[in-house]
Motif scaffolding. Structure first.
Motif, short mmCIF file in Angstrom:
data_model
loop_
_atom_site.label_atom_id
_atom_site.label_comp_id
_atom_site.label_asym_id
_atom_site.label_seq_id
_atom_site.Cartn_x
_atom_site.Cartn_y
_atom_site.Cartn_z
N SER A 1 56.81 136.53 45.92
CA SER A 1 56.77 138.07 45.54
C SER A 1 55.91 138.18 44.27
O SER A 1 56.55 137.86 43.09
N PRO B 1 52.97 140.59 42.66
CA PRO B 1 52.19 141.93 42.78
C PRO B 1 50.74 141.73 42.95
O PRO B 1 49.91 140.88 42.11
N VAL B 2 50.08 142.52 43.79
CA VAL B 2 48.67 142.60 43.82
C VAL B 2 47.99 143.23 42.57
O VAL B 2 48.67 143.84 42.03
#
Length: 129
Positions: A49, A51-52
């Motif tokens: 996990s 983030p972009v």
């Protein structure tokens, strides 16, 4: 002889203050991925996990078992971020060093960690901003 000049932080620059505050608030983060020898090997890898838009700074692998030829490799979407790093000797620590693709350090898709084969085990830590 070395000369160092230290200037006070300009308190009358609200734009700079906001930018510094934002950087302190975000800081370096660590995504920890535990790779289990029996259950975590797959051709698709283990999802992480992150983030972009984040930027990967470093990857460290800590082996928790001995597995001949054991490796770990981080992928940004379908592309490798670096060449596979050793994860073959119990308690050994290695880090991303060779084959780093600087165009893949900015996260644009799903981040995964892939291993060489079933039996590879360790903790992979991904440092990012």
């Amino acid at each position: 002889q070395t000369h160092v000049t230290i200037r006070a932080f300009p308190p009358n620059n609200p734009g700079l203050v906001a930018k510094v505050d934002a950087n302190y608030a975000t800081g370096v983060k660590v995504a920890k991925v535990v790779i289990d020898a029996a259950t975590d090997y797959s051709t698709t890898g283990k999802a992480v996990s992150i983030p972009v838009g984040a930027t990967i700074l470093d990857v460290v692998a800590i082996s928790t078992a001995t597995a001949s030829g054991g490796t770990a490799q981080v992928f940004n979407g379908a592309s490798a971020v670096h060449t596979a790093i050793a994860m073959a000797t119990d308690q050994a620590v290695t880090r991303m060093a060779a084959g780093v693709d600087d165009t893949k350090l900015s996260v644009t898709g799903a981040v995964t960690v892939k291993t060489h084969a079933s039996g590879d085990a360790g903790i992979v830590e991904i440092f990012y901003l």
